[in-house]
Design a protein around this motif. Structure first.
Motif, PDB file in Angstrom:
ATOM      1  N   LYS A   5       0.899  -1.798  -0.024  1.00  0.00           N
ATOM      2  CA  LYS A   5       0.088  -0.399   0.463  1.00  0.00           C
ATOM      3  C   LYS A   5       1.214   1.265  -0.008  1.00  0.00           C
ATOM      4  CE  LYS A   5      -4.131  -1.808   0.558  1.00  0.00           C
ATOM      5  NZ  LYS A   5      -5.068  -1.543  -1.052  1.00  0.00           N
ATOM      6  N   LEU A   6       2.058   1.533   0.702  1.00  0.00           N
ATOM      7  CA  LEU A   6       3.111   2.527   1.111  1.00  0.00           C
ATOM      8  C   LEU A   6       3.845   1.712   0.420  1.00  0.00           C
ATOM      9  CD1 LEU A   6       1.274   4.730   2.520  1.00  0.00           C
ATOM     10  CD2 LEU A   6       2.835   4.485   4.177  1.00  0.00           C
ATOM     11  N   ASP A   7       4.737   3.394  -0.547  1.00  0.00           N
ATOM     12  CA  ASP A   7       5.924   2.539  -0.855  1.00  0.00           C
ATOM     13  C   ASP A   7       6.980   2.935  -0.274  1.00  0.00           C
ATOM     14  OD1 ASP A   7       6.307   5.032  -2.206  1.00  0.00           O
ATOM     15  OD2 ASP A   7       5.472   4.601  -4.384  1.00  0.00           O
ATOM     16  N   TYR A   8       8.303   2.721  -0.608  1.00  0.00           N
ATOM     17  CA  TYR A   8       9.877   3.383   0.326  1.00  0.00           C
ATOM     18  C   TYR A   8       9.401   4.481   0.152  1.00  0.00           C
ATOM     19  CZ  TYR A   8      11.134  -2.091   0.761  1.00  0.00           C
ATOM     20  OH  TYR A   8      11.279  -3.180   0.674  1.00  0.00           O
ATOM     21  N   ASP A   9       9.581   5.479  -1.031  1.00  0.00           N
ATOM     22  CA  ASP A   9       9.472   7.209  -0.630  1.00  0.00           C
ATOM     23  C   ASP A   9       8.192   7.700  -0.065  1.00  0.00           C
ATOM     24  OD1 ASP A   9      11.936   7.126  -2.296  1.00  0.00           O
ATOM     25  OD2 ASP A   9      10.997   6.830  -4.141  1.00  0.00           O
ATOM     26  N   GLU A  10       7.021   6.637   0.147  1.00  0.00           N
ATOM     27  CA  GLU A  10       5.941   7.138   1.277  1.00  0.00           C
ATOM     28  C   GLU A  10       6.121   7.201   1.954  1.00  0.00           C
ATOM     29  OE1 GLU A  10       2.262   6.903  -1.651  1.00  0.00           O
ATOM     30  OE2 GLU A  10       3.041   4.904  -1.387  1.00  0.00           O
ATOM     31  N   VAL A  11       6.944   6.370   2.772  1.00  0.00           N
ATOM     32  CA  VAL A  11       7.476   6.264   3.647  1.00  0.00           C
ATOM     33  C   VAL A  11       8.503   6.748   4.453  1.00  0.00           C
ATOM     34  CG1 VAL A  11       8.640   3.960   5.463  1.00  0.00           C
ATOM     35  CG2 VAL A  11       7.260   3.659   3.974  1.00  0.00           C
ATOM     36  N   ARG A  12       9.371   7.245   3.959  1.00  0.00           N
ATOM     37  CA  ARG A  12      10.531   8.177   3.876  1.00  0.00           C
ATOM     38  C   ARG A  12       9.603   9.112   4.045  1.00  0.00           C
ATOM     39  NH1 ARG A  12      13.555   5.316  -0.278  1.00  0.00           N
ATOM     40  NH2 ARG A  12      15.300   3.816   0.883  1.00  0.00           N
ATOM     41  N   SER A  40       1.552  -1.023   5.655  1.00  0.00           N
ATOM     42  CA  SER A  40       0.565  -1.173   4.313  1.00  0.00           C
ATOM     43  C   SER A  40      -0.335  -1.866   4.920  1.00  0.00           C
ATOM     44  CB  SER A  40       1.549  -1.561   3.600  1.00  0.00           C
ATOM     45  OG  SER A  40       2.347  -0.557   2.903  1.00  0.00           O
ATOM     46  N   SER A  41       0.026  -3.255   5.898  1.00  0.00           N
ATOM     47  CA  SER A  41      -0.921  -4.062   6.547  1.00  0.00           C
ATOM     48  C   SER A  41      -2.289  -3.651   7.297  1.00  0.00           C
ATOM     49  CB  SER A  41       0.183  -5.215   7.922  1.00  0.00           C
ATOM     50  OG  SER A  41       0.443  -4.845   8.124  1.00  0.00           O
ATOM     51  N   ILE A  57      -7.398  -1.029   8.249  1.00  0.00           N
ATOM     52  CA  ILE A  57      -8.463   0.079   8.367  1.00  0.00           C
ATOM     53  C   ILE A  57      -9.382  -0.018   7.139  1.00  0.00           C
ATOM     54  CG2 ILE A  57      -8.662   2.733   8.657  1.00  0.00           C
ATOM     55  CD1 ILE A  57      -7.590   1.116  10.939  1.00  0.00           C
ATOM     56  N   GLU A  58      -9.168  -0.634   5.628  1.00  0.00           N
ATOM     57  CA  GLU A  58      -9.672  -0.391   4.752  1.00  0.00           C
ATOM     58  C   GLU A  58     -10.740  -1.212   4.809  1.00  0.00           C
ATOM     59  OE1 GLU A  58      -7.612  -1.362   1.246  1.00  0.00           O
ATOM     60  OE2 GLU A  58      -7.100   0.068   0.535  1.00  0.00           O
ATOM     61  N   LYS A  59     -10.853  -2.012   5.694  1.00  0.00           N
ATOM     62  CA  LYS A  59     -12.321  -2.757   6.204  1.00  0.00           C
ATOM     63  C   LYS A  59     -13.617  -1.843   5.970  1.00  0.00           C
ATOM     64  CE  LYS A  59     -10.697  -6.430   7.920  1.00  0.00           C
ATOM     65  NZ  LYS A  59     -11.061  -8.312   7.372  1.00  0.00           N
ATOM     66  N   LEU A  60     -13.002  -1.005   7.081  1.00  0.00           N
ATOM     67  CA  LEU A  60     -14.345  -0.245   7.045  1.00  0.00           C
ATOM     68  C   LEU A  60     -15.151   0.550   5.631  1.00  0.00           C
ATOM     69  CD1 LEU A  60     -12.345   2.549  10.004  1.00  0.00           C
ATOM     70  CD2 LEU A  60     -14.148   0.877  10.043  1.00  0.00           C
ATOM     71  N   ASP A  61     -13.969   0.768   5.132  1.00  0.00           N
ATOM     72  CA  ASP A  61     -14.940   0.788   3.558  1.00  0.00           C
ATOM     73  C   ASP A  61     -16.039   0.098   3.223  1.00  0.00           C
ATOM     74  OD1 ASP A  61     -13.096   2.070   3.048  1.00  0.00           O
ATOM     75  OD2 ASP A  61     -12.135   1.780   1.885  1.00  0.00           O
ATOM     76  N   GLU A  62     -16.250  -0.983   3.324  1.00  0.00           N
ATOM     77  CA  GLU A  62     -16.968  -1.384   3.574  1.00  0.00           C
ATOM     78  C   GLU A  62     -18.686  -1.270   3.788  1.00  0.00           C
ATOM     79  OE1 GLU A  62     -15.882  -5.732   4.803  1.00  0.00           O
ATOM     80  OE2 GLU A  62     -14.046  -5.338   3.868  1.00  0.00           O
TER      81      GLU A  62
END
Lengths: 487, 102
Positions: free
Chosen positions: B4-11, B34-35, B40-45
């Motif tokens: 979900k999150l790549d390394y650049d986003e983490v940085r 990412s996990s 959290i995405e479960k809430l989108d349901e």
């Protein structure tokens, strides 16, 4: 030579400190000065486990100010955290308002040349807390004083409707008058109660080709003069830079520039490559504010007549000049004093002159406001009537004003005490004229109607009468007597 | 599996939080964050179309204090937790980029 057409777009971000006794979310006293870090508590120091609680007065002040700025007042508003890493706010966030500000969509009217007014749109006005103060001492460290941290601030954001330094200055002065009239801020720019950050860029055409310069934000402005000069300087600088580099918005990043008051130039501070990521989110420590009808009406009832309305009234109703009306309405207490004096029977123009010419000079010398000189409005009205009735002349009135600062006595009593009453008694003055005539037969001959020396000689005779009466003869009455006797 | 999150986003997130991460940590947090996001995405349901946004979790409003000053901390107390002071001010590393925005 290139054919250049452009206009300057200027929007302002304004911070106004509200004049509450205590901070926004804790009970520490506010106020300029004070020894460093003596007006702090666990809440404004950002200690863990503390709970901020809203200052009711600060919210009410902000509603009043927003009403005066013609904003829509939200009936529901809430608090958000704005992430912010800087030692002047030790919580690492600022409590502010993001998506539900307490007010939006207003305008402020500013006078333009030729007696017109211009509406400058206000995008929003919201409440937030101020930060502390960093000072950058010599040595490899900075000092932080958190006395100011948590002071209530009203942030006002305008649309880019301003076009030059004069308009920006005018807006700042209007805003200062408004918040001072409302009593919600001291609004002293030097003391940082009112801070302006103009955002400036130019849009236009050069030889038919459109151009837009990158936006620059100017900081470090602590006087009206600096505000006006910096905006005009920056306008010219951006134009020159664009003509030289031909690089504008999109090719050059947004920048922040600081005003150097000594050199009167703006100096590059930093580029804003990316938009700041403040990661706003609702503050879980603070509950929302709901403004119901009853409370809203109660706040509205505290609204006063605003300075621009008063100024216009002084021009239309009392026939004052724009300049005089502007001076009188610069302070609410003085404007209200003036109205009180007119109510008590004073002549508008005369009372205005008493205040703006003599009164303000005395006030200045005493280092006080005019009203604090302590002359009762109804006494100044009486003084005005005394001049109208011919009891005293204008110069006597001027000297009586300074005597009235020192004494509570009635102006008529003071005039008698200091021998300033004009002699208007016709019989008495006629006798004096006769005496002068007897002593100066040649002048009387020369002063007869139709004589070559008529004007000069009458002046001489008038002077003689004045000398005999120690300047107390009413010149109108004397000149009537002279005219009658010499015709 | 793409994260979900790549390394650049983490940085980027680390920079915003003023955290200094080594490469191993970037990898570790990319997986963890990412996990978390996935969870959290479960809430989108949930269908929230007819649900008013919540400004606060408690049904409370208008909690105010009156504008009355109370005693502050003494300066010594205020400064007692500071890593560095000169007895009057909090001392911090020299601030070069004056980014004060309040």
């Amino acid at each position: 030579m290139a054919n250049i057409k452009y206009k300057t777009l200027i929007g302002l971000e304004i911070h106004v400190q509200l004049k509450t006794k205590t901070k926004m979310f804790c009970s520490c006293p506010t106020g300029f000065g004070g020894e460093a870090n003596t007006r702090v508590c666990p809440v404004c120091l950002g200690m863990p486990g503390v709970l901020p609680v809203m200052n009711k007065k600060a919210y009410e002040f902000s509603v009043l100010a927003a009403l005066a700025l013609n904003c829509n007042i939200a009936r529901f508003t809430k608090w958000d955290r704005k992430s912010y890493y800087y030692p002047d706010l030790p919580k690492n966030y600022q409590i502010s308002q993001y998506d539900l500000p307490m007010s939006e969509n207003g305008y402020i009217e500013i006078p333009t040349d030729g007696g017109e007014t211009k509406k400058v749109r206000i995008l929003r006005a919201h409440l937030e807390e101020d930060a502390g103060k960093n000072s950058h001492a010599t040595g490899n460290y900075s000092q932080v004083d958190l006395n100011r941290a948590g002071t209530p601030l009203l942030e006002i954001v305008t649309e880019p409707d301003l076009r030059n330094g004069r308009e920006v200055r005018s807006l700042a002065q209007q805003l200062q008058r408004i918040v001072r009239y409302l009593g919600v801020s001291e609004a002293d720019m030097q003391k940082g109660h009112m801070r302006f950050e103009p955002n400036i860029n130019l849009v236009g055409e050069i030889d038919g080709k459109e151009f837009k310069t990158a936006i620059a934000e100017i900081k470090n402005l602590n006087s009206f003069r600096a505000l006006e000069r910096s905006v005009d300087y920056e306008t010219n600088r951006q134009l020159e830079e664009y003509l030289e580099t031909r690089k504008g918005m999109g090719q050059v990043p947004k920048t922040t520039r600081g005003w150097d008051a000594d050199r009167e130039i703006t100096v590059h501070q930093r580029s804003k490559e990316a938009a700041n990521d403040y990661r706003y989110f609702p503050d879980p420590d603070l509950v929302p504010v709901v403004l119901d009808d009853a409370w809203f009406e109660q706040i509205k009832s505290r609204m006063v007549e605003l300075p621009l309305a008063k100024e216009r009234k002084f021009i239309s109703k009392y026939g004052l000049s724009e300049y005089d009306a502007g001076v009188l309405t610069s302070e609410r207490s003085m404007a209200e004093y003036f109205e009180e004096a007119i109510e008590a029977g004073g002549d508008a123009k005369r009372v205005c002159n008493f205040i703006t010419q003599t009164g303000l000079k005395l006030a200045n010398e005493a280092g006080k406001s005019f009203v604090d000189l302590g002359i009762e409005a109804k006494k100044l009205a009486k003084l005005s009537q005394m001049v109208s009735d011919g009891d005293i002349n204008a110069s006597a009135a001027t000297s009586l004003i300074s005597k009235m600062v020192e004494s509570d006595e009635d102006p008529m009593v003071l005039a008698e005490k200091f021998n300033l009453i004009q002699k208007s008694d016709t019989a008495e003055l006629e006798a004096i004229v006769e005496q002068v005539f007897a002593e100066n037969p040649q002048a009387v001959e020369d002063a007869r109607a139709g004589s070559k020396k008529e004007k000069k000689s009458r002046g001489f005779l008038m002077g003689q009468v004045m000398q005999k009466t120690k300047g107390q003869a009413n010149p109108k009455v004397v000149s009537g007597i002279l005219a009658k006797k010499l015709s | 599996m793409t994260k979900k999150l790549d390394y650049d986003e983490v940085r980027e997130v680390a920079l915003l939080a003023r955290l200094e991460l080594c490469d191993n940590e970037v990898e570790e947090f990319a997986t963890q964050l990412s996990s978390i996001l996935e969870y959290i995405e479960k809430l989108d349901e949930l269908d929230t179309d007819d649900v008013e946004p919540l400004a606060h979790s408690l049904p409370i409003k208008n909690v105010f204090r009156e504008d009355i000053p109370r005693e502050c901390l003494s300066r010594d107390e205020a400064l007692s937790n500071a890593p560095d002071t000169d007895g009057e001010f909090f001392i911090v590393p020299k601030i070069l980029d004056d980014n004060s925005n309040a």
